[in-house]
Design an enzyme around this catalytic site. Structure first.
Site, PDB file in Angstrom:
ATOM      1  N   LYS A   1      12.874  35.480   5.271  1.00 50.69           N
ATOM      2  CA  LYS A   1      13.599  34.355   5.881  1.00 50.69           C
ATOM      3  C   LYS A   1      13.015  33.019   5.416  1.00 50.69           C
ATOM      4  O   LYS A   1      13.747  32.056   5.228  1.00 50.69           O
ATOM      5  CB  LYS A   1      13.561  34.473   7.414  1.00 50.69           C
ATOM      6  CG  LYS A   1      14.406  35.629   7.933  1.00 50.69           C
ATOM      7  CD  LYS A   1      15.877  35.371   7.638  1.00 50.69           C
ATOM      8  CE  LYS A   1      16.780  36.513   7.966  1.00 50.69           C
ATOM      9  NZ  LYS A   1      18.163  36.310   7.555  1.00 50.69           N
TER      10      LYS A   1
ATOM     11  N   ARG B   1      29.617  48.627   4.301  1.00 52.00           N
ATOM     12  CA  ARG B   1      30.228  49.823   4.918  1.00 52.00           C
ATOM     13  C   ARG B   1      31.740  49.688   4.926  1.00 52.00           C
ATOM     14  O   ARG B   1      32.262  48.575   5.008  1.00 52.00           O
ATOM     15  CB  ARG B   1      29.771  49.954   6.370  1.00 52.00           C
ATOM     16  CG  ARG B   1      28.293  50.161   6.535  1.00 52.00           C
ATOM     17  CD  ARG B   1      27.940  50.309   7.991  1.00 52.00           C
ATOM     18  NE  ARG B   1      27.652  49.054   8.663  1.00 52.00           N
ATOM     19  CZ  ARG B   1      27.818  48.835   9.965  1.00 52.00           C
ATOM     20  NH1 ARG B   1      28.335  49.784  10.737  1.00 52.00           N
ATOM     21  NH2 ARG B   1      27.497  47.682  10.511  1.00 52.00           N
TER      22      ARG B   1
ATOM     23  N   GLY C   1      28.341  40.990   5.600  1.00 50.73           N
ATOM     24  CA  GLY C   1      27.694  41.663   6.741  1.00 50.73           C
ATOM     25  C   GLY C   1      28.527  41.544   8.005  1.00 50.73           C
ATOM     26  O   GLY C   1      27.994  41.483   9.123  1.00 50.73           O
TER      27      GLY C   1
ATOM     28  N   TYR D   1      10.165  40.882   6.958  1.00 52.22           N
ATOM     29  CA  TYR D   1      11.427  40.235   7.351  1.00 52.22           C
ATOM     30  C   TYR D   1      11.244  38.720   7.448  1.00 52.22           C
ATOM     31  O   TYR D   1      12.038  37.946   6.914  1.00 52.22           O
ATOM     32  CB  TYR D   1      11.869  40.828   8.695  1.00 52.22           C
ATOM     33  CG  TYR D   1      13.044  40.135   9.352  1.00 52.22           C
ATOM     34  CD1 TYR D   1      14.328  40.237   8.813  1.00 52.22           C
ATOM     35  CD2 TYR D   1      12.878  39.399  10.531  1.00 52.22           C
ATOM     36  CE1 TYR D   1      15.409  39.608   9.436  1.00 52.22           C
ATOM     37  CE2 TYR D   1      13.951  38.782  11.152  1.00 52.22           C
ATOM     38  CZ  TYR D   1      15.212  38.894  10.608  1.00 52.22           C
ATOM     39  OH  TYR D   1      16.285  38.278  11.217  1.00 52.22           O
TER      40      TYR D   1
HETATM   41  P1  NAD Z   1      23.220  43.382  11.732  1.00 46.32           P
HETATM   42  O1  NAD Z   1      22.131  44.287  11.265  1.00 46.32           O
HETATM   43  O2  NAD Z   1      23.872  43.647  13.020  1.00 46.32           O
HETATM   44  O3  NAD Z   1      24.344  43.289  10.605  1.00 46.32           O
HETATM   45  C1  NAD Z   1      24.033  43.162   9.247  1.00 46.32           C
HETATM   46  C2  NAD Z   1      25.166  43.757   8.451  1.00 46.32           C
HETATM   47  O4  NAD Z   1      24.822  43.666   7.064  1.00 46.32           O
HETATM   48  C3  NAD Z   1      25.428  45.245   8.747  1.00 46.32           C
HETATM   49  O5  NAD Z   1      26.767  45.427   9.158  1.00 46.32           O
HETATM   50  C4  NAD Z   1      25.147  45.940   7.398  1.00 46.32           C
HETATM   51  O6  NAD Z   1      26.047  47.005   7.135  1.00 46.32           O
HETATM   52  C5  NAD Z   1      25.346  44.802   6.415  1.00 46.32           C
HETATM   53  N1  NAD Z   1      24.652  44.998   5.150  1.00 46.32           N
HETATM   54  C6  NAD Z   1      23.414  45.522   4.935  1.00 46.32           C
HETATM   55  N2  NAD Z   1      23.150  45.541   3.615  1.00 46.32           N
HETATM   56  C7  NAD Z   1      24.222  45.012   2.978  1.00 46.32           C
HETATM   57  C8  NAD Z   1      24.542  44.760   1.627  1.00 46.32           C
HETATM   58  N3  NAD Z   1      23.703  45.088   0.614  1.00 46.32           N
HETATM   59  N4  NAD Z   1      25.740  44.208   1.336  1.00 46.32           N
HETATM   60  C9  NAD Z   1      26.606  43.891   2.329  1.00 46.32           C
HETATM   61  N5  NAD Z   1      26.373  44.120   3.622  1.00 46.32           N
HETATM   62  C10 NAD Z   1      25.182  44.676   3.953  1.00 46.32           C
HETATM   63  O7  NAD Z   1      22.615  41.892  11.694  1.00 46.32           O
HETATM   64  P2  NAD Z   1      23.032  40.643  12.587  1.00 46.32           P
HETATM   65  O8  NAD Z   1      22.286  40.739  13.861  1.00 46.32           O
HETATM   66  O9  NAD Z   1      24.499  40.507  12.616  1.00 46.32           O
HETATM   67  O10 NAD Z   1      22.340  39.481  11.749  1.00 46.32           O
HETATM   68  C11 NAD Z   1      23.033  38.694  10.799  1.00 46.32           C
HETATM   69  C12 NAD Z   1      22.087  37.661  10.230  1.00 46.32           C
HETATM   70  O11 NAD Z   1      21.539  36.875  11.296  1.00 46.32           O
HETATM   71  C13 NAD Z   1      20.874  38.234   9.482  1.00 46.32           C
HETATM   72  O12 NAD Z   1      20.544  37.377   8.420  1.00 46.32           O
HETATM   73  C14 NAD Z   1      19.773  38.190  10.517  1.00 46.32           C
HETATM   74  O13 NAD Z   1      18.502  38.109   9.910  1.00 46.32           O
HETATM   75  C15 NAD Z   1      20.124  36.921  11.250  1.00 46.32           C
HETATM   76  N6  NAD Z   1      19.553  36.891  12.593  1.00 46.32           N
HETATM   77  C16 NAD Z   1      20.017  37.713  13.569  1.00 46.32           C
HETATM   78  C17 NAD Z   1      19.461  37.664  14.841  1.00 46.32           C
HETATM   79  C18 NAD Z   1      19.942  38.556  15.952  1.00 46.32           C
HETATM   80  O14 NAD Z   1      19.329  38.559  17.025  1.00 46.32           O
HETATM   81  N7  NAD Z   1      21.031  39.304  15.761  1.00 46.32           N
HETATM   82  C19 NAD Z   1      18.415  36.774  15.104  1.00 46.32           C
HETATM   83  C20 NAD Z   1      17.922  35.974  14.061  1.00 46.32           C
HETATM   84  C21 NAD Z   1      18.527  36.013  12.822  1.00 46.32           C
HETATM   85  C1  AKB Z   2      15.042  40.598  15.043  1.00 46.31           C
HETATM   86  O1  AKB Z   2      14.521  40.898  16.134  1.00 46.31           O
HETATM   87  O2  AKB Z   2      14.704  41.073  13.959  1.00 46.31           O
HETATM   88  C2  AKB Z   2      16.097  39.528  15.060  1.00 46.31           C
HETATM   89  C3  AKB Z   2      15.490  38.190  14.801  1.00 46.31           C
HETATM   90  C4  AKB Z   2      14.876  37.450  15.911  1.00 46.31           C
HETATM   91  O3  AKB Z   2      15.481  37.738  13.678  1.00 46.31           O
HETATM   92  N1  AKB Z   2      16.795  39.583  16.302  1.00 46.31           N
END
Ligand code: NAD
Ligand code: AKB
Length: 318
Positions: free
Chosen positions: A150, A41, A13, A146
């Site tokens: 988690k 992607r 990802g 979601y």
């Molecule tokens: P994002 O949506 O920006 O990026 C996720 C990436 O995963 C995308 O580039 C997508 O193309 C890729 N993806 C989707 N399906 C896929 C698959 N089958 N195989 C390979 N790649 C795939 O997400 P993010 O914000 O970078 O989050 C990363 C992790 O952190 C996630 O587990 C998310 O739940 C966690 N998280 C993020 C936040 C936040 O605020 N960004 C907060 C809490 C937890």
């Molecule tokens: C979302 O809003 O889904 C994420 C998270 C807090 O896991 N930023």
């Protein structure tokens, strides 16, 4: 715990909001060729990542992941591929498939190839019945799909650690605020979108109520926390290793808009809550990060004011 067979790093990802900056930080720390970025992607022509190896990899394809880890001497996986809350609630089956299936796939590859794993969790593990200042441990009854994925991800990571000795680690990230890559379909995206709207249009129509308070963190702090946790001696980590609450800061949407208005002349924010309000309301206002503080000495460097300035500076330069 068995020793990893190689010392290269795989990031799944990697084109997302966190991956874009984590790959950059890992490449600075370990060298570009040591960090293999992957995503479902194809690699865009221009990424902000320092150049380095890139592969197209679907996290659900366990066999290809195992083959890649063996061929490329991978020793650590940062598993970021997932669907976030807003996209996940629109596509619940796909959310379960990618988030639970992807984590299982990574853990299975880790078991077979002796990999260390970082797999992030989220504040979405908490449901409306949890205390609003969320403790490390409580009942986990999320009301979003979601959030369910988690909770399952944390228990799978615990299970692989306890049964198979896989070195798994995770942080319950709060909403993350950054400007290098767009936010990926989450509920906390308003706290990112508002900056772009403020700079471009002087106005933002926020999709949560002004009194919505959530835990948040600037991306620099989130990356630093991730690297600190992965550098901590395994023996220091207790039963929370698959999903640490971390100290961060917490503010309402109105407080964020007011802070931006202090920096951007004439900025105005309106509020038209949509379905994402319900997800935000089910999450905590703030986190008790005392276990992470005690076990690997975490504390953030940015507060609301410093984060707002860093975001506006970064976006203006970009
Ligand atoms: P994002 O949506 O920006 O990026 C996720 C990436 O995963 C995308 O580039 C997508 O193309 C890729 N993806 C989707 N399906 C896929 C698959 N089958 N195989 C390979 N790649 C795939 O997400 P993010 O914000 O970078 O989050 C990363 C992790 O952190 C996630 O587990 C998310 O739940 C966690 N998280 C993020 C936040 C936040 O605020 N960004 C907060 C809490 C937890
Ligand atoms: C979302 O809003 O889904 C994420 C998270 C807090 O896991 N930023």
């Amino acid at each position: 715990m068995s020793e990893p067979s190689g010392d290269r790093i795989l990031v799944t990802g990697a084109l997302g909001q966190i991956g874009t900056e984590l790959v950059e930080a890992l490449r600075q720390k370990h060298g570009s060729s040591s960090v293999i970025a992957s995503d479902i992607r194809p690699e865009p022509e221009q990424t902000s990542n320092e150049q380095g190896p890139y592969v197209v990899l679907d996290v659900l394809d366990t066999e290809s992941m195992i083959e890649l880890c063996r061929q490329e001497a991978v020793g650590t996986v940062y598993h970021l591929a997932a669907l976030l809350s807003a996209t996940g609630e629109q596509n619940p089956d796909l959310c379960r498939k990618v988030n639970v299936g992807g984590t299982k796939s990574v853990l299975e590859a880790a078991r077979q190839c002796s990999l260390r794993v970082f797999s992030p969790s989220s504040i979405a593990v908490f449901g409306p019945d949890a205390p609003k200042h969320a403790p490390q441990t409580t009942d986990f009854n999320p009301t979003t799909v979601y959030g369910e994925t988690k909770v399952i991800g944390e228990s799978l990571a615990q299970e692989y650690f306890q049964k198979y000795g896989v070195d798994t680690r995770g942080i319950r990230y709060p909403g993350l605020i950054s400007y290098k890559a767009p936010a990926g379909g989450g509920t906390t995206d308003y706290a990112v979108e508002i900056f772009d709207a403020a700079i471009r249009e002087g106005h933002y129509n926020c999709f949560v109520r002004p009194d919505t308070r959530l835990p948040m963190l600037y991306m620099d702090d989130a990356i630093r926390a991730t690297l600190m946790l992965m550098d901590a001696p395994s023996g220091n980590l207790g039963p929370s290793r698959a999903g640490y609450n971390i100290d961060c800061y917490s503010f309402t949407a109105q407080e964020l808009a007011d802070e931006i208005a202090r920096e951007v002349d004439g900025f105005q924010c309106d509020f038209s809550p949509d379905v994402r309000q319900k997800y935000a309301d089910s999450w905590p206002d703030s986190l008790d990060g005392s276990v992470a503080k005690q076990e690997w000495d975490w504390s953030p460097e940015f507060d609301l004011q410093k984060m707002v300035r860093a975001m506006l500076d970064g976006m203006t330069k970009k």
